[in-house]
Design a protein around this motif. Sequence first.
Motif, PDB file in Angstrom:
ATOM      1  N   ARG A  70       1.338   9.324  -5.803  1.00 13.14           N
ATOM      2  CA  ARG A  70       1.635  10.722  -5.520  1.00 13.14           C
ATOM      3  C   ARG A  70       2.664  11.284  -6.497  1.00 13.14           C
ATOM      4  NH1 ARG A  70       1.441   8.698  -0.163  1.00 13.14           N
ATOM      5  NH2 ARG A  70       3.736   8.521  -0.147  1.00 13.14           N
ATOM      6  N   ARG A  71       3.685  10.476  -6.821  1.00 18.00           N
ATOM      7  CA  ARG A  71       4.683  10.935  -7.795  1.00 18.00           C
ATOM      8  C   ARG A  71       4.046  11.193  -9.147  1.00 18.00           C
ATOM      9  NH1 ARG A  71       7.833   6.816  -5.338  1.00 18.00           N
ATOM     10  NH2 ARG A  71       7.344   5.417  -7.084  1.00 18.00           N
ATOM     11  N   ARG A  72       3.203  10.276  -9.579  1.00 19.83           N
ATOM     12  CA  ARG A  72       2.543  10.441 -10.869  1.00 19.83           C
ATOM     13  C   ARG A  72       1.605  11.638 -10.844  1.00 19.83           C
ATOM     14  NH1 ARG A  72       1.475   7.955 -15.533  1.00 19.83           N
ATOM     15  NH2 ARG A  72      -0.604   8.148 -16.445  1.00 19.83           N
ATOM     16  N   LEU A  73       0.914  11.821  -9.727  1.00 14.38           N
ATOM     17  CA  LEU A  73      -0.018  12.944  -9.594  1.00 14.38           C
ATOM     18  C   LEU A  73       0.706  14.265  -9.772  1.00 14.38           C
ATOM     19  CD1 LEU A  73      -2.993  13.639  -8.834  1.00 14.38           C
ATOM     20  CD2 LEU A  73      -2.228  13.781  -6.462  1.00 14.38           C
ATOM     21  N   LEU A  74       1.879  14.400  -9.154  1.00 14.99           N
ATOM     22  CA  LEU A  74       2.630  15.647  -9.266  1.00 14.99           C
ATOM     23  C   LEU A  74       3.255  15.801 -10.654  1.00 14.99           C
ATOM     24  CD1 LEU A  74       4.765  17.395  -6.649  1.00 14.99           C
ATOM     25  CD2 LEU A  74       5.771  17.005  -8.886  1.00 14.99           C
TER      26      LEU A  74
ATOM     27  N   VAL B 126       0.835  -1.207   0.000  1.00 14.86           N
ATOM     28  CA  VAL B 126       0.000   0.000   0.000  1.00 14.86           C
ATOM     29  C   VAL B 126       0.869   1.257   0.000  1.00 14.86           C
ATOM     30  CG1 VAL B 126      -1.721   1.313   1.300  1.00 14.86           C
ATOM     31  CG2 VAL B 126      -1.932  -1.162   1.109  1.00 14.86           C
ATOM     32  N   SER B 127       1.940   1.234   0.797  1.00 15.17           N
ATOM     33  CA  SER B 127       2.851   2.373   0.863  1.00 15.17           C
ATOM     34  C   SER B 127       3.517   2.615  -0.483  1.00 15.17           C
ATOM     35  CB  SER B 127       3.903   2.127   1.938  1.00 15.17           C
ATOM     36  OG  SER B 127       4.881   3.147   1.934  1.00 15.17           O
ATOM     37  N   TRP B 128       4.002   1.562  -1.120  1.00 12.22           N
ATOM     38  CA  TRP B 128       4.655   1.690  -2.427  1.00 12.22           C
ATOM     39  C   TRP B 128       3.686   2.224  -3.471  1.00 12.22           C
ATOM     40  CZ3 TRP B 128       3.554  -0.717  -7.098  1.00 12.22           C
ATOM     41  CH2 TRP B 128       4.492  -0.526  -8.114  1.00 12.22           C
ATOM     42  N   ALA B 129       2.461   1.682  -3.488  1.00 11.93           N
ATOM     43  CA  ALA B 129       1.470   2.122  -4.458  1.00 11.93           C
ATOM     44  C   ALA B 129       1.075   3.580  -4.222  1.00 11.93           C
ATOM     45  CB  ALA B 129       0.232   1.227  -4.390  1.00 11.93           C
ATOM     46  N   GLY B 130       0.948   3.974  -2.934  1.00 12.45           N
ATOM     47  CA  GLY B 130       0.599   5.356  -2.623  1.00 12.45           C
ATOM     48  C   GLY B 130       1.686   6.326  -3.040  1.00 12.45           C
ATOM     49  N   ALA B 131       2.951   5.958  -2.799  1.00  7.57           N
ATOM     50  CA  ALA B 131       4.065   6.822  -3.197  1.00  7.57           C
ATOM     51  C   ALA B 131       4.117   6.958  -4.713  1.00  7.57           C
ATOM     52  CB  ALA B 131       5.379   6.256  -2.663  1.00  7.57           C
TER      53      ALA B 131
ATOM     54  N   ALA C  28       4.493  17.863  -3.187  1.00  7.00           N
ATOM     55  CA  ALA C  28       5.296  19.030  -3.584  1.00  7.00           C
ATOM     56  C   ALA C  28       6.241  19.444  -2.466  1.00  7.00           C
ATOM     57  CB  ALA C  28       4.383  20.187  -3.970  1.00  7.00           C
ATOM     58  N   TYR C  29       5.770  19.404  -1.223  1.00  6.61           N
ATOM     59  CA  TYR C  29       6.629  19.779  -0.096  1.00  6.61           C
ATOM     60  C   TYR C  29       7.552  18.631   0.309  1.00  6.61           C
ATOM     61  CZ  TYR C  29       4.396  24.265   0.499  1.00  6.61           C
ATOM     62  OH  TYR C  29       3.966  25.545   0.296  1.00  6.61           O
ATOM     63  N   ARG C  30       7.098  17.404   0.121  1.00  3.88           N
ATOM     64  CA  ARG C  30       7.950  16.257   0.432  1.00  3.88           C
ATOM     65  C   ARG C  30       9.218  16.286  -0.426  1.00  3.88           C
ATOM     66  NH1 ARG C  30       4.332  12.897  -0.062  1.00  3.88           N
ATOM     67  NH2 ARG C  30       3.813  12.448   2.106  1.00  3.88           N
TER      68      ARG C  30
END
Length: 266
Positions: free
Chosen positions: A81-85, A73-78, A109-111
């Motif tokens: 988020r990368r793709r979203l940005l 779940v963590s890998w998929a979420g990361a 963006a802040y991460r």
Amino acid sequence: MGRRRTHLIDVMATWPWYVNLGAGALGFAALRMLAPQWHERAAGAPTAFIAGIAAQAAVAWLWLGLCLVAAVVSWAGARRRRRLLDTRTGLESLSSNGWRDFERLVGEAYRRQGYTVEETGLGGADGGIDLVLRRDGKRTLVQCKQWRRQQVGVSVVREMYGLLTHHRADAVLIVSSGGFTRDAQTFIVGKPITLVAGEDLLGMIQKVQARGTAMPAARIEPELRESKPASEGLTCKRCSAPMVERRNRRTGDVFMGCSRFPACRG
């Protein structure tokens, strides 16, 4: 607005995937190897010892499975988020997804700028604390507003200022896909509150996108310094006031900003 429900798997999913794998491996090893020794000393009868070992084995496998699920779940979420940005290309694209994805976009963006980002579960579609940023020992409360056709008013800013005091945070950040009213911009003068309008957010996203493609910052530095004279007639696109040269305190980057800052953040 009620709090979002938070379960153990939700908390673990906020950890990096490799942390979940490490926790799973260590926990499994401890339960499988160390626990039998404890049961051997504590159990008074062979049947109790065998039952304890079986129960401990089940718990060990359960913990390992939970950590593996959290890692996925963590890998998929990361990745999401990368793709979203990385797929944001303009102001309209900031509002093309739901408010929850807008929060993820702001957090990513802040991460990428070195902040530790916590999704608090205290916000929602209507307001509250959506994110907490941590860096250099300072804690910043963030509220995200996916308002493209409506400006964020001073009441929202006052609410966040109250939360700043209540939670004893260092600063407040309000991010909007649109803009802010003049009253909201006036209210923040002298307070540890920063307003990030859609244009500012897009500029930030484009900057971290450029970093992700390994574009050297030195290539744009000469252009920034060549445009520094404010006497050449540059005016703010928001309020038409003269533009002046400013320097980012953290990065040292030079940029042109409105002379009415902080009342205007053009």
